[in-house]
Write a protein that holds these residues in place. Structure first.
Motif, short mmCIF file in Angstrom:
data_model
loop_
_atom_site.label_atom_id
_atom_site.label_comp_id
_atom_site.label_asym_id
_atom_site.label_seq_id
_atom_site.Cartn_x
_atom_site.Cartn_y
_atom_site.Cartn_z
N LYS A 22 -5.64 -10.01 13.16
CA LYS A 22 -6.52 -10.07 12.07
C LYS A 22 -5.43 -10.01 10.93
O LYS A 22 -5.51 -10.59 9.74
N ASN A 23 -4.48 -9.38 10.96
CA ASN A 23 -3.47 -8.92 9.60
C ASN A 23 -2.68 -10.25 9.51
O ASN A 23 -1.91 -10.10 8.51
N ARG A 93 -9.99 -3.71 1.39
CA ARG A 93 -8.63 -3.52 0.71
C ARG A 93 -7.86 -4.73 0.45
O ARG A 93 -7.25 -5.15 -0.55
N PRO A 123 -2.15 2.75 -3.01
CA PRO A 123 -1.91 2.26 -4.26
C PRO A 123 -1.62 0.61 -4.09
O PRO A 123 -1.24 0.08 -3.14
N ILE A 124 -1.43 -0.09 -5.49
CA ILE A 124 -1.19 -1.49 -5.29
C ILE A 124 -0.02 -1.62 -6.34
O ILE A 124 0.09 -3.03 -6.75
N ASP A 125 0.58 -0.57 -6.85
CA ASP A 125 1.59 -0.91 -7.82
C ASP A 125 2.75 -1.73 -7.46
O ASP A 125 3.24 -2.67 -8.45
N LEU A 126 3.03 -1.94 -6.44
CA LEU A 126 4.42 -2.84 -6.05
C LEU A 126 3.55 -4.12 -5.90
O LEU A 126 4.21 -5.37 -6.21
N SER A 165 6.50 -2.97 2.00
CA SER A 165 5.02 -3.09 1.92
C SER A 165 4.60 -4.57 2.25
O SER A 165 5.01 -5.54 1.78
N VAL A 166 3.87 -4.45 3.56
CA VAL A 166 3.33 -5.67 3.97
C VAL A 166 2.48 -6.30 2.89
O VAL A 166 2.80 -7.74 2.64
N GLY A 167 1.47 -5.61 2.46
CA GLY A 167 0.64 -6.55 1.42
C GLY A 167 1.56 -6.97 0.14
O GLY A 167 1.21 -8.03 -0.32
N ASP A 307 -0.11 1.52 12.85
CA ASP A 307 -1.52 0.66 13.56
C ASP A 307 -1.56 1.27 14.95
O ASP A 307 -2.71 1.13 15.33
N ILE A 329 4.55 6.52 7.20
CA ILE A 329 3.85 5.56 6.29
C ILE A 329 2.75 5.94 5.53
O ILE A 329 2.46 6.10 4.46
N TYR A 330 1.64 6.48 6.37
CA TYR A 330 0.37 7.15 5.74
C TYR A 330 0.51 8.45 6.44
O TYR A 330 0.17 8.71 7.53
N ARG A 333 -2.94 9.88 7.91
CA ARG A 333 -3.78 9.12 9.04
C ARG A 333 -4.02 9.65 10.21
O ARG A 333 -3.71 9.50 11.12
N ARG A 373 -8.37 2.48 13.26
CA ARG A 373 -7.69 2.71 14.39
C ARG A 373 -8.23 4.08 15.11
O ARG A 373 -7.93 4.41 16.22
C1 EPZ Z 1 -1.12 -3.55 6.01
O1 EPZ Z 1 -1.71 -2.84 4.87
C2 EPZ Z 1 -2.00 -3.48 7.29
N1 EPZ Z 1 -3.21 -4.19 6.80
C3 EPZ Z 1 -2.09 -2.15 7.65
O2 EPZ Z 1 -3.18 -1.96 8.58
C4 EPZ Z 1 -1.14 -1.61 8.03
O3 EPZ Z 1 -1.24 -0.26 8.40
C5 EPZ Z 1 0.14 -1.48 6.85
O4 EPZ Z 1 0.30 -2.79 6.53
C6 EPZ Z 1 1.36 -0.83 7.36
O5 EPZ Z 1 1.88 -1.56 8.40
C7 EPZ Z 1 -3.12 -5.46 6.67
O6 EPZ Z 1 -2.36 -6.30 7.00
C8 EPZ Z 1 -4.63 -6.29 6.35
P1 EPZ Z 1 1.60 -1.41 2.83
P2 EPZ Z 1 -1.04 -2.65 3.56
O7 EPZ Z 1 1.46 -2.26 1.82
O8 EPZ Z 1 -0.30 -3.94 3.22
C9 EPZ Z 1 2.53 2.06 -0.01
C10 EPZ Z 1 -5.12 -1.85 10.12
O9 EPZ Z 1 -5.33 -0.92 10.76
N2 EPZ Z 1 2.27 1.27 -1.07
O10 EPZ Z 1 2.58 -1.90 3.92
O11 EPZ Z 1 -2.02 -1.98 2.62
C11 EPZ Z 1 1.35 2.50 1.01
O12 EPZ Z 1 0.66 3.49 0.31
C12 EPZ Z 1 -4.57 -1.81 8.77
O13 EPZ Z 1 -5.18 -2.89 10.78
C13 EPZ Z 1 2.57 1.43 -2.35
O14 EPZ Z 1 2.99 2.76 -2.51
O15 EPZ Z 1 0.15 -1.63 3.66
C14 EPZ Z 1 2.07 2.79 2.08
O16 EPZ Z 1 2.35 4.24 2.32
C15 EPZ Z 1 -4.51 -0.53 8.29
N3 EPZ Z 1 2.30 0.74 -3.28
C16 EPZ Z 1 2.92 1.98 2.48
O17 EPZ Z 1 3.33 1.22 1.01
C17 EPZ Z 1 1.84 -0.57 -2.92
O18 EPZ Z 1 1.70 -1.32 -4.11
C18 EPZ Z 1 2.92 0.52 3.34
O19 EPZ Z 1 1.75 0.07 2.85
C19 EPZ Z 1 1.62 -1.01 -1.63
C20 EPZ Z 1 1.83 0.03 -0.56
#
Ligand code: EPZ
Length: 424
Positions: A22-23, A93, A123-126, A165-167, A307, A329-330, A333, A373
């Motif tokens: 999925k991811n 999201r 957040p999405i600041d990054l 940050s993955v996203g 996850d 990370i979370y 959670r 999860r």
């Molecule tokens: C991806 O989410 C996954 N989703 C999540 O899987 C996974 O838990 C997460 O990466 C961590 O591995 C998808 O790939 C669709 P991040 P994402 O940006 O990209 C902080 C599942 O169960 N952050 O890597 O949203 C954030 O708060 C889902 O399949 C910022 O501060 O995660 C977190 O603490 C749930 N600012 C950390 O970074 C930002 O702009 C990692 O988040 C972005 C993130």
């Protein structure tokens, strides 16, 4: 609404094949927005709610999509809207993944702010920082991100992420792929899903160096081309199925998954007393005589993935002693914990750490899913609980697991999907 009804106590055994990831599907599908020059053919795309939501969003933008037998065909030649509406972004999201490609190809994107989710603010600041580094002008008003590339095209830049940050890494990669000049990304996420995205963008004609590492360099292209591509298999689904084998004292082979992508999880299964055998594309887990309490700390790849944290907590309820599960990370959670305790588990929450006192005999009852999860961990607990466990609101589970009850039944579980009505 659907629930899963599980009669616990069966040892799972046999072989099952994981679905597509999925991811990695989500950013790959978003990347089709980078080229309107024809049709993409994407194989091993899982038939999930989140995929449906994402293709709905692409259709809303004007793309044409069709999913059959896990092959998704996408053409984005007719995309004319740059607006990702609240109703769709709120459902998922990861819709934020359209920001980078729309901005890179059309010079404009208007994306609803995604808001939080069941386990805290997201957040999405990054993401926004990366777009601004690439030259975008961003305003946030009435709940929307409005982003434009002033000269019509983004410019290559040096992007350093303060945290992994993955996203945000995905959005930066997609945007940089069409930017003018070279972009470097430091402290990029190195999750396999990002590596797969890089491979996909390279197949489309992008030049990317450092693939699989946290230091990436992307040469912006004037244009990219549609391709046929095989998505990777879902390592988190595979890890969840292996946990089902471990919690029931069984022996299961999961095919399709690359063991390297689950290395940290496989090591923890071994610490917990399971034996692991691997081939290039499969993992076999054989349960030990008992489960040894094993601490984990969820951190960015290649560490133990967040996850798999909820699934690990469910497993450790059966371990012969106390284990500590920390999520770096979370920090919140842990919505699955109150429901696991209703099944008879004895788990305490101390800030971002769960302390699991095992072994605890679990007794089946009704439990509520709260997020993807968390619902997986309740299913795992139901497989070992005495009596019948009903996992309600499995629409959470359906977001990320393709026909999980069919896969578990293949392995010998007594599990079925039934309809039910909720009060009120
Ligand atoms: C991806 O989410 C996954 N989703 C999540 O899987 C996974 O838990 C997460 O990466 C961590 O591995 C998808 O790939 C669709 P991040 P994402 O940006 O990209 C902080 C599942 O169960 N952050 O890597 O949203 C954030 O708060 C889902 O399949 C910022 O501060 O995660 C977190 O603490 C749930 N600012 C950390 O970074 C930002 O702009 C990692 O988040 C972005 C993130």
């Amino acid at each position: 609404m659907d629930k899963l009804v599980i009669r616990g106590g069966r040892r799972l055994s046999g072989t099952v094949t994981a679905s597509g990831s999925k991811n990695s599907s989500l950013p790959i599908i978003a990347s089709t927005l980078l080229s309107g020059a024809g049709t993409f053919t994407l194989h091993h795309i899982p038939d999930l709610k989140d995929i449906k939501t994402f293709t709905q969003l692409l259709n809303h933008l004007g793309a044409e999509t069709s999913l059959a037998n896990n092959t998704l065909r996408v053409s984005t030649g007719k995309v004319q809207s740059m607006l990702a509406p609240y109703e769709l972004v709120k459902k998922m999201r990861a819709s934020i993944y359209v920001l980078g490609p729309l901005l890179a190809r059309f010079g404009h994107a208007r994306v609803s702010l995604p808001g939080g989710c069941a386990f805290g603010p997201r957040p999405i600041d990054l993401h926004l920082m990366a777009m601004e580094k690439l030259g975008a002008k961003i305003t946030i008003e009435t709940g929307f991100i409005d982003a434009t590339a002033p000269e019509g095209r983004l410019r290559g830049a040096h992007i350093t992420f303060p945290i992994s940050s993955v996203g945000a890494t995905g959005n930066a990669l997609m945007a940089a792929a069409l930017a003018e000049g070279t972009t470097t990304i430091s402290n990029a996420a190195a999750e396999p899903e990002i590596e797969t995205l890089c491979n996909f963008l390279a197949a489309m004609g992008a030049t990317i160096r450092g693939i699989g590492t946290t230091e990436l360099e992307i040469e912006g292209s004037a244009s990219l081309s549609p391709v046929e591509f095989n998505n990777v298999f879902d390592r988190i689904e595979a890890g969840t199925l292996l946990a089902a084998a471990a919690i029931t004292g069984g022996e299961v082979t999961v095919k399709g998954v690359e063991p390297e992508q689950l290395k940290s999880v496989l090591k923890k299964f071994q610490h917990a007393g399971c034996s692991i055998e691997t081939t290039l594309d499969s993992v076999t887990l054989k349960s030990g005589k008992s489960l040894i309490p094993t601490d984990i700390t969820a951190k960015p790849y290649p560490a133990f993935p967040t996850d798999m944290q909820a699934q690990w907590i469910a497993l450790m309820t059966q371990a012969e002693g106390t284990s500590h599960i920390t999520d770096k990370i979370y920090h919140e959670r842990f919505n699955h914990i109150p429901e696991l305790n209703r099944l008879g588990a004895n788990i305490e929450i101390r800030k971002n750490q769960a302390v699991v006192h095992g072994p605890k005999l679990l007794s089946g009852t009704k439990v509520m899913s709260t997020d993807l999860r968390a619902s997986a961990s309740l299913v795992l607990a139901g497989l070992v609980a005495e009596g019948t466990t009903e996992v309600l609101r499995v629409y959470h589970l359906d977001r990320g697991y393709e026909k999980i009850e069919v896969k578990l039944r293949t392995l010998g579980a007594d599990i079925s999907r039934e309809q039910y009505k909720e009060f009120g």
